[in-house]
Design an enzyme around this catalytic site. Sequence first.
Site, PDB file in Angstrom:
ATOM      1  N   CYS A   1       0.919  -1.462   0.308  1.00 61.37           N
ATOM      2  CA  CYS A   1      -0.173   0.467  -0.151  1.00 61.37           C
ATOM      3  C   CYS A   1       0.898   1.361   0.395  1.00 61.37           C
ATOM      4  O   CYS A   1       0.268   1.965  -0.036  1.00 61.37           O
ATOM      5  CB  CYS A   1      -1.283  -0.328   1.387  1.00 61.37           C
ATOM      6  SG  CYS A   1      -2.293  -1.733   1.121  1.00 61.37           S
TER       7      CYS A   1
ATOM      8  N   HIS B   1      -2.431   7.868   6.297  1.00 64.19           N
ATOM      9  CA  HIS B   1      -3.658   7.035   5.662  1.00 64.19           C
ATOM     10  C   HIS B   1      -3.982   6.091   6.310  1.00 64.19           C
ATOM     11  O   HIS B   1      -4.908   5.638   4.823  1.00 64.19           O
ATOM     12  CB  HIS B   1      -1.892   5.752   5.702  1.00 64.19           C
ATOM     13  CG  HIS B   1      -1.932   4.255   5.305  1.00 64.19           C
ATOM     14  ND1 HIS B   1      -2.236   4.436   3.807  1.00 64.19           N
ATOM     15  CD2 HIS B   1      -2.124   2.890   5.741  1.00 64.19           C
ATOM     16  CE1 HIS B   1      -1.729   3.196   4.048  1.00 64.19           C
ATOM     17  NE2 HIS B   1      -2.215   2.303   5.089  1.00 64.19           N
TER      18      HIS B   1
ATOM     19  N   LYS C   1     -10.495   8.258   2.661  1.00 68.44           N
ATOM     20  CA  LYS C   1     -10.740   6.427   2.226  1.00 68.44           C
ATOM     21  C   LYS C   1     -11.934   6.257   2.356  1.00 68.44           C
ATOM     22  O   LYS C   1     -12.554   5.185   1.743  1.00 68.44           O
ATOM     23  CB  LYS C   1     -10.039   5.580   3.131  1.00 68.44           C
ATOM     24  CG  LYS C   1      -8.464   5.271   2.403  1.00 68.44           C
ATOM     25  CD  LYS C   1      -7.731   4.781   3.073  1.00 68.44           C
ATOM     26  CE  LYS C   1      -5.663   4.230   2.769  1.00 68.44           C
ATOM     27  NZ  LYS C   1      -5.026   5.318   2.755  1.00 68.44           N
TER      28      LYS C   1
ATOM     29  N   HIS D   1     -10.141   2.492  -0.201  1.00 67.70           N
ATOM     30  CA  HIS D   1      -8.069   1.744   0.064  1.00 67.70           C
ATOM     31  C   HIS D   1      -8.184   1.432  -1.325  1.00 67.70           C
ATOM     32  O   HIS D   1      -8.616  -0.089  -1.510  1.00 67.70           O
ATOM     33  CB  HIS D   1      -8.217   1.441   1.581  1.00 67.70           C
ATOM     34  CG  HIS D   1      -6.805   0.620   1.008  1.00 67.70           C
ATOM     35  ND1 HIS D   1      -6.050   1.887   0.791  1.00 67.70           N
ATOM     36  CD2 HIS D   1      -6.036   0.022   2.840  1.00 67.70           C
ATOM     37  CE1 HIS D   1      -4.440   1.335   1.519  1.00 67.70           C
ATOM     38  NE2 HIS D   1      -4.794   0.152   2.342  1.00 67.70           N
TER      39      HIS D   1
ATOM     40  N   PHE E   1       2.341  -3.257   4.221  1.00 66.10           N
ATOM     41  CA  PHE E   1       2.561  -4.491   4.147  1.00 66.10           C
ATOM     42  C   PHE E   1       3.910  -4.989   4.033  1.00 66.10           C
ATOM     43  O   PHE E   1       4.540  -3.949   3.847  1.00 66.10           O
ATOM     44  CB  PHE E   1       1.657  -5.733   3.659  1.00 66.10           C
ATOM     45  CG  PHE E   1       0.530  -6.296   3.705  1.00 66.10           C
ATOM     46  CD1 PHE E   1      -0.271  -5.816   5.025  1.00 66.10           C
ATOM     47  CD2 PHE E   1      -0.044  -7.283   2.845  1.00 66.10           C
ATOM     48  CE1 PHE E   1      -1.784  -6.351   4.885  1.00 66.10           C
ATOM     49  CE2 PHE E   1      -1.297  -7.877   3.268  1.00 66.10           C
ATOM     50  CZ  PHE E   1      -1.686  -7.661   4.594  1.00 66.10           C
TER      51      PHE E   1
END
Lengths: 395, 271
Positions: A161, A289, A318, A323, A381
């Site tokens: 991401c 984020h 988002k 996302h 991740f």
Amino acid sequence: MQPLVLNHYTLVNALGRGLSPTFTALSTKKSGLRPCDFLDVPINTYIGRIAGLEEEPIVARLREFDCRNNRLAQLGLVSDGFDTAVAAACNRYGAHRIAVILGTSTSGILETEQAYRRRDMKGALPEDFRYRTTHENYSVTDFVRRYLKLEGPALTISTACSSSAKVFASAYRLMDNNLCDAAVVGGVDSLCMTTLYGFSALEVVSSTPCRPADAERNGISIGEAAGFALLERPQGRNDVPALLGYGESSDAYHMSSPHPEGAGARLAMKRALQQSRLDTTQIDYINLHGTATRANDSAEDLAVSTLFGRLTPCSSTKGWTGHTLGAAGITEAIIGCLCLREGLLPASLNTTKVDPNFTMNVLLENHHQPLVRMLSNSFGFGGNNASLIFGYPEP
Amino acid sequence: MIVHIKGIAVNGPGFGSWAELRNHLVAGTDLTHDPQLPPQGTILSGAERRRASPTIKLAVDVAQAALLSSGMDAEDLALVFASSNGDTLTIHQLCEALATPERLVSPTRFHNSVHNAPAGYWSIASGSRQPSSSICAGDDSFAAGLVEATSQCLTEDVPVLLVTVDLPFPEPLYEKTPGHQPFGVALVLDSHAEGSYAQMTISIAKSTPMDVTSMTDPVLENLRCDSSASRSLPLLAALAAAGKRLVVLRYSGDLQLSVTVEPLYVHSSCP
């Protein structure tokens, strides 16, 4: 660092095709999320799907690249005259002096997922299945490069991401070492079963439209997007947004959970500030984020508030776009540039009550006011973090 | 761009280490015909090792070997991981699971499937909070990784560990994407010369198309063409050689990378 200007940029996402519908949805607080209606996926969730992608085939000359992800890339290239702007830049610099650096997390894996369902009696994949031009991570960059007829350095960055945030850092370094004069940066990630079922398996998919930073937040809404920007060295204009700094870091903590105190996130923001020679008071807005998982938003709150205190306006967008994973970095970079241009501090859409444990200043309403600089966070991740700072360069 | 090499590691068919490949290249010792040992992932904790796929283990194994040969600290090194197909076995297993009526995906398999999983495992095991990037440029992934790592090393003045790994797909994807025998290569790059084995001068060549450097040994030449990671072989051969060598690697489209390799003799022996 020497700022790099974004003379041209575009974004296709669940809010619409191009900057204008995207900004209209932002300013009217209209979310692009809808109940999951992707293929036959029966997951109880909301998604940011781009309607009509299925009816937009790839141009004939690049037919071998045809897949959902590259169709989305193509939609982005023709939005807001981006392809025309690149053609003009190509005349100025030469095709081999413009790099293409794109982020994606799953590329065209949907093609392989579907091909596995069409295996024959012996288990072989169907004749018409093409791996390299659809699923391989380089496919989208190769497609964009060929579509725009560019011949410069090209690569895909795939760090989950944070992918399409890191493209800005990579482009800066290529230009800093004089390997190119301009770069098409961006990201493309499209809906597929891997991410819908994968995030479900991790139990982080929300059954309602995602509510970043909300006390009741319970996970992400997955979206899809394609965004592009043409990065160039400054040409004396101070009315176009510029990349002022970037910061990258790793959590060194866990594959799919953020560092609980946001140590890596904080380091990325700190490096972006150092590189841009700005202090925290010079940042007018932080685009978080803000995935709306319990863990991400808590860690990000700690990272932001220990660095910025409790005043700097923050929000995650988002709730509008979902996302968009490997395209999240570019989606929020472009939204940031739009907010700079239009003077908008966007709300954290769908959020009604901010988590009482949070210290950062989460906006619950849109505020229309001028802003000069913003910071955008993208975390992925593997504990992969990137922070970008955009703003108007000093005249 | 001028950059220095401080650590080298390789693991491929016929050679389990840089010493083995180097001895073959320099002294003509035979490559082993034993089957390649499965990667161990020795730096990983027990729990992580059980979760890790062969791609992840091969990547961290060559990364660790290069780190050791550099004598540097893992926490200081940024990482660039390059691969053409990423975690081939995990991608196959995911697509297989998604083709069943239940579509049950293992959470571990899902997070292993991201292209930057090997880089994530490395950062967790080594404790490095330095930037980490994971890239793909098809068959030219090693060359693109070399440019990415070198430009980062010079612009940010940070030593960079460049790891390139390719493994074969299982069937049925193998039929569509053949080749990619397990091959891992890792280099530690630094902008500072002290303690380095060699200096590389890297530039992008366009107007003077030269032949891409091939391997004289037909076995190694076949191997070179097998994957993006194995396309590093001519550069490794130049690093094993005594004098200054020019290596030409295929890069994006019709661009080429011209790499001049000059061994430095500050070390008593190569790693």
